[in-house]
Design a protein around this motif. Structure first.
Motif, PDB file in Angstrom:
ATOM      1  N   ASN A 115      47.871  44.283   4.315  1.00 40.07           N
ATOM      2  CA  ASN A 115      47.078  44.519   3.107  1.00 40.07           C
ATOM      3  C   ASN A 115      46.041  45.596   3.367  1.00 40.07           C
ATOM      4  O   ASN A 115      45.683  45.870   4.513  1.00 40.07           O
ATOM      5  CB  ASN A 115      46.384  43.228   2.666  1.00 40.07           C
ATOM      6  N   SER A 116      45.575  46.193   2.286  1.00 39.47           N
ATOM      7  CA  SER A 116      44.484  47.173   2.397  1.00 39.47           C
ATOM      8  C   SER A 116      43.144  46.547   2.016  1.00 39.47           C
ATOM      9  O   SER A 116      42.119  47.217   2.070  1.00 39.47           O
ATOM     10  CB  SER A 116      44.771  48.386   1.495  1.00 39.47           C
ATOM     11  N   ALA A 117      43.170  45.265   1.605  1.00 41.05           N
ATOM     12  CA  ALA A 117      41.947  44.555   1.210  1.00 41.05           C
ATOM     13  C   ALA A 117      41.642  43.453   2.221  1.00 41.05           C
ATOM     14  O   ALA A 117      42.453  42.533   2.412  1.00 41.05           O
ATOM     15  CB  ALA A 117      42.098  43.964  -0.188  1.00 41.05           C
ATOM     16  N   LEU A 161      44.048  33.774   3.688  1.00 40.99           N
ATOM     17  CA  LEU A 161      45.296  33.123   4.119  1.00 40.99           C
ATOM     18  C   LEU A 161      44.991  31.962   5.072  1.00 40.99           C
ATOM     19  O   LEU A 161      43.982  31.973   5.774  1.00 40.99           O
ATOM     20  CB  LEU A 161      46.207  34.150   4.793  1.00 40.99           C
ATOM     21  N   LYS A 162      45.881  30.979   5.120  1.00 38.34           N
ATOM     22  CA  LYS A 162      45.613  29.766   5.903  1.00 38.34           C
ATOM     23  C   LYS A 162      46.614  29.528   7.031  1.00 38.34           C
ATOM     24  O   LYS A 162      46.268  28.939   8.051  1.00 38.34           O
ATOM     25  CB  LYS A 162      45.613  28.543   4.973  1.00 38.34           C
ATOM     26  N   ASN A 163      47.851  29.938   6.865  1.00 42.22           N
ATOM     27  CA  ASN A 163      48.893  29.581   7.821  1.00 42.22           C
ATOM     28  C   ASN A 163      49.400  30.746   8.658  1.00 42.22           C
ATOM     29  O   ASN A 163      50.198  30.541   9.580  1.00 42.22           O
ATOM     30  CB  ASN A 163      50.076  28.942   7.079  1.00 42.22           C
ATOM     31  N   ILE A 164      48.972  31.939   8.344  1.00 39.51           N
ATOM     32  CA  ILE A 164      49.333  33.112   9.145  1.00 39.51           C
ATOM     33  C   ILE A 164      48.215  33.351  10.155  1.00 39.51           C
ATOM     34  O   ILE A 164      47.048  33.461   9.774  1.00 39.51           O
ATOM     35  CB  ILE A 164      49.533  34.359   8.257  1.00 39.51           C
ATOM     36  N   ASP A 165      48.565  33.408  11.420  1.00 34.02           N
ATOM     37  CA  ASP A 165      47.564  33.606  12.473  1.00 34.02           C
ATOM     38  C   ASP A 165      46.803  34.910  12.246  1.00 34.02           C
ATOM     39  O   ASP A 165      47.348  35.877  11.700  1.00 34.02           O
ATOM     40  CB  ASP A 165      48.236  33.645  13.848  1.00 34.02           C
ATOM     41  N   MET A 166      45.560  34.934  12.700  1.00 31.27           N
ATOM     42  CA  MET A 166      44.727  36.125  12.532  1.00 31.27           C
ATOM     43  C   MET A 166      45.366  37.351  13.171  1.00 31.27           C
ATOM     44  O   MET A 166      45.282  38.453  12.630  1.00 31.27           O
ATOM     45  CB  MET A 166      43.339  35.889  13.140  1.00 31.27           C
ATOM     46  N   LYS A 167      46.033  37.161  14.290  1.00 28.66           N
ATOM     47  CA  LYS A 167      46.669  38.303  14.964  1.00 28.66           C
ATOM     48  C   LYS A 167      47.859  38.843  14.175  1.00 28.66           C
ATOM     49  O   LYS A 167      48.343  39.948  14.442  1.00 28.66           O
ATOM     50  CB  LYS A 167      47.133  37.907  16.364  1.00 28.66           C
ATOM     51  N   ASP A 168      48.328  38.061  13.203  1.00 26.97           N
ATOM     52  CA  ASP A 168      49.466  38.485  12.384  1.00 26.97           C
ATOM     53  C   ASP A 168      49.033  39.017  11.010  1.00 26.97           C
ATOM     54  O   ASP A 168      49.857  39.173  10.114  1.00 26.97           O
ATOM     55  CB  ASP A 168      50.435  37.318  12.193  1.00 26.97           C
ATOM     56  N   ARG A 169      47.725  39.256  10.854  1.00 24.17           N
ATOM     57  CA  ARG A 169      47.210  39.823   9.601  1.00 24.17           C
ATOM     58  C   ARG A 169      46.788  41.270   9.883  1.00 24.17           C
ATOM     59  O   ARG A 169      45.915  41.512  10.712  1.00 24.17           O
ATOM     60  CB  ARG A 169      46.017  39.011   9.085  1.00 24.17           C
ATOM     61  N   LEU A 170      47.416  42.192   9.186  1.00 20.45           N
ATOM     62  CA  LEU A 170      47.229  43.610   9.483  1.00 20.45           C
ATOM     63  C   LEU A 170      46.504  44.321   8.336  1.00 20.45           C
ATOM     64  O   LEU A 170      47.003  44.349   7.207  1.00 20.45           O
ATOM     65  CB  LEU A 170      48.602  44.254   9.719  1.00 20.45           C
ATOM     66  N   LEU A 171      45.340  44.864   8.628  1.00 21.76           N
ATOM     67  CA  LEU A 171      44.567  45.614   7.634  1.00 21.76           C
ATOM     68  C   LEU A 171      44.868  47.098   7.797  1.00 21.76           C
ATOM     69  O   LEU A 171      44.688  47.667   8.875  1.00 21.76           O
ATOM     70  CB  LEU A 171      43.072  45.357   7.823  1.00 21.76           C
ATOM     71  N   ILE A 172      45.342  47.738   6.729  1.00 21.86           N
ATOM     72  CA  ILE A 172      45.682  49.166   6.790  1.00 21.86           C
ATOM     73  C   ILE A 172      44.784  49.957   5.826  1.00 21.86           C
ATOM     74  O   ILE A 172      44.164  49.393   4.923  1.00 21.86           O
ATOM     75  CB  ILE A 172      47.174  49.410   6.440  1.00 21.86           C
ATOM     76  N   GLY A 173      44.737  51.265   6.042  1.00 23.31           N
ATOM     77  CA  GLY A 173      44.003  52.148   5.138  1.00 23.31           C
ATOM     78  C   GLY A 173      42.503  52.060   5.231  1.00 23.31           C
ATOM     79  O   GLY A 173      41.802  52.410   4.276  1.00 23.31           O
ATOM     80  N   GLY A 196      48.719  53.379  -2.391  1.00 23.20           N
ATOM     81  CA  GLY A 196      49.311  52.330  -1.560  1.00 23.20           C
ATOM     82  C   GLY A 196      50.497  52.844  -0.764  1.00 23.20           C
ATOM     83  O   GLY A 196      50.653  52.521   0.424  1.00 23.20           O
ATOM     84  N   ALA A 197      51.338  53.642  -1.401  1.00 21.76           N
ATOM     85  CA  ALA A 197      52.505  54.213  -0.715  1.00 21.76           C
ATOM     86  C   ALA A 197      52.069  55.205   0.366  1.00 21.76           C
ATOM     87  O   ALA A 197      52.630  55.236   1.469  1.00 21.76           O
ATOM     88  CB  ALA A 197      53.418  54.897  -1.727  1.00 21.76           C
ATOM     89  N   LYS A 198      51.052  56.014   0.065  1.00 26.37           N
ATOM     90  CA  LYS A 198      50.578  57.021   1.019  1.00 26.37           C
ATOM     91  C   LYS A 198      49.959  56.362   2.254  1.00 26.37           C
ATOM     92  O   LYS A 198      50.221  56.762   3.394  1.00 26.37           O
ATOM     93  CB  LYS A 198      49.564  57.946   0.351  1.00 26.37           C
ATOM     94  N   ILE A 199      49.133  55.339   2.036  1.00 19.68           N
ATOM     95  CA  ILE A 199      48.501  54.630   3.152  1.00 19.68           C
ATOM     96  C   ILE A 199      49.573  53.995   4.046  1.00 19.68           C
ATOM     97  O   ILE A 199      49.498  54.053   5.282  1.00 19.68           O
ATOM     98  CB  ILE A 199      47.534  53.551   2.621  1.00 19.68           C
ATOM     99  N   ASP A 228      51.318  56.622   6.092  1.00 19.86           N
ATOM    100  CA  ASP A 228      50.445  57.124   7.168  1.00 19.86           C
ATOM    101  C   ASP A 228      50.360  56.142   8.333  1.00 19.86           C
ATOM    102  O   ASP A 228      50.181  56.559   9.483  1.00 19.86           O
ATOM    103  CB  ASP A 228      49.035  57.398   6.621  1.00 19.86           C
ATOM    104  N   GLU A 229      50.466  54.835   8.040  1.00 16.97           N
ATOM    105  CA  GLU A 229      50.273  53.830   9.085  1.00 16.97           C
ATOM    106  C   GLU A 229      51.549  53.036   9.380  1.00 16.97           C
ATOM    107  O   GLU A 229      51.488  51.913   9.894  1.00 16.97           O
ATOM    108  CB  GLU A 229      49.142  52.879   8.687  1.00 16.97           C
ATOM    109  N   ILE A 230      52.706  53.622   9.086  1.00 14.23           N
ATOM    110  CA  ILE A 230      53.970  52.905   9.265  1.00 14.23           C
ATOM    111  C   ILE A 230      54.213  52.555  10.731  1.00 14.23           C
ATOM    112  O   ILE A 230      54.763  51.496  11.047  1.00 14.23           O
ATOM    113  CB  ILE A 230      55.157  53.719   8.684  1.00 14.23           C
ATOM    114  N   ASP A 231      53.789  53.400  11.656  1.00 13.82           N
ATOM    115  CA  ASP A 231      53.991  53.099  13.079  1.00 13.82           C
ATOM    116  C   ASP A 231      53.215  51.857  13.492  1.00 13.82           C
ATOM    117  O   ASP A 231      53.704  51.040  14.290  1.00 13.82           O
ATOM    118  CB  ASP A 231      53.555  54.291  13.942  1.00 13.82           C
ATOM    119  N   THR A 232      52.018  51.692  12.946  1.00  8.44           N
ATOM    120  CA  THR A 232      51.208  50.506  13.245  1.00  8.44           C
ATOM    121  C   THR A 232      51.907  49.250  12.743  1.00  8.44           C
ATOM    122  O   THR A 232      51.924  48.215  13.429  1.00  8.44           O
ATOM    123  CB  THR A 232      49.823  50.625  12.580  1.00  8.44           C
TER     124      THR A 232
END
Length: 386
Positions: free
Chosen positions: A37-39, A46-58, A74-77, A80-84
């Protein structure tokens, strides 16, 4: 079926969170997932996804505040960060994955813009199929959301191996609060697709007599395009032990009861499959245009009936455009019988046509608005500077 879920945007993240919650409640280990997510606030909820599995982009562009329903950003961000994102997927492990499922709501900005970009790159890198599981916004949510959804969907059908659609408009109730509505819709979606994705797993009750495994699902979805799911569930199954009577020892009566019971099981399964296909689909459509179909019957092994499954498959085959109909049973501990009918590669869905029409009108108005200039200060005095 071992599925790697990637929740994109707010709606996508919540649904993947719910898939993982159900997986843990059932003490299974078939699903794994991450949220993108970008937000920042959406990820923190979120409650069941581990913090290490939450990815902030942009973060360098929108500072963790989201893209504000701008799916072009959203598409551009995402690009730009597809490798991450791909590195995050690799880190969680993909060696035993049967399919990737990118989950997104198409009305907003991050999910509708980023999901087609991610599908393209996942297909380029991995051999496993990449499916999109998407939610369409209701018309009342506004024309901008419909415009976003149409643009995203038109792109997704070319980038994903198949696009599974859930139409919020077909499932909303009048007078429902926003929170309860979205929670209920998410539950409906997860219940239906959860049964499908778990088909073929080995549980306490063993495997089905007519096994549906991941290859059956993959072959059903291989034609691409848009697919929908029907679902029906029986009343509670009660097992009663009849009291012995004078007549209980009569062999002739016992035999006739067994025949009637068998016929009843078969008829019940056929009826449930008909209800699933003719009832409320995740995307209402003309089911006769489906190219392929899959019929899944899940429930207690004693309630499964081979004749009922086979007759159900024949009935579905008679009512769709194609001839490929796969089917089978999935034994599990339950007080119900559930049937799932997957209709793949449909070609006539009025809701999609309506969405595209709204998008065309909206695009024309956006162009006119850009050409229109304000007349309020045309005759005003000279500005301080140009």
């Amino acid at each position: 079926m071992r599925v790697f879920f990637i929740g994109f945007g707010q709606a996508g993240g919540k649904i993947v969170d719910m898939f993982l919650e159900h997986d843990r409640k059932l003490k299974k280990n078939n699903f794994r997932g991450i949220a993108v997510n970008s937000a920042r606030t959406d990820l923190m909820g979120l409650k069941n996804i581990d913090m290490k599995d939450r990815l902030l982009i942009g973060q360098t562009v929108v500072k963790g505040h989201g893209v504000g329903t701008d799916n072009v950003t959203g598409a551009k961000i995402t690009a730009d960060e597809i490798d991450t994102i791909i590195n995050a997927v690799d880190t969680r492990g993909t060696y035993d994955v049967d399919a990737f499922v990118v989950v997104a709501g198409l009305g907003g900005g991050t999910g509708s813009g980023g999901s087609p970009v991610l599908c393209r790159h996942l297909k380029r890198i991995y051999r496993e199929p990449v499916y999109a599981l998407v939610m369409l916004p209701a018309p009342e949510e506004g024309r901008l959301y419909s415009y976003n959804a149409a643009r995203s969907l038109a792109t997704l059908v070319n980038e994903a191996d198949n696009t599974l659609v859930f139409d919020n408009a077909a499932w909303k109730n009048e007078g429902e609060s926003v929170k309860s509505a979205f929670n209920r819709l998410n539950e409906e979606l997860v219940r239906r697709f959860g049964v499908l994705f778990r088909a073929g797993e080995v549980g306490k009750l063993g495997v089905g007599e007519m096994v549906i495994d991941s290859s059956e699902i993959i072959n059903t979805l291989r034609g691409g395009g848009i697919s929908t799911i029907g679902y029906a569930i029986s009343d509670v199954i009660t097992k009663s032990n009849p009291k012995k009577s004078f007549f209980s020892g009569l062999k002739k009566k016992t035999q006739s009861e067994e025949v009637l019971t068998g016929e009843d099981k078969s008829a019940k399964i056929i009826s449930l499959v008909r209800r699933a296909m003719l009832g409320r689909l995740t995307l209402p459509c003309d089911y006769t245009t489906a190219e392929r179909a899959l019929v899944l019957v899940a429930g207690p092994p004693d309630e499964m009936d081979r004749k009922g499954v086979e007759k159900s498959k024949s009935w579905v085959e008679e009512n769709i455009a194609g001839i490929e109909v796969r089917g089978g049973d999935y034994p599990l501990e339950s007080n119900y019988i559930a049937t799932v009918v997957l209709l793949a590669s449909i070609t006539n869905a009025p809701r999609i046509t309506e969405l595209l029409d709204v998008a065309r009108d909206t695009r024309e108005e956006v162009i006119k608005t850009k050409d229109r200039t304000s007349t309020m200060f045309e005759d005003a005095i000279d500005p301080l500077f140009e």
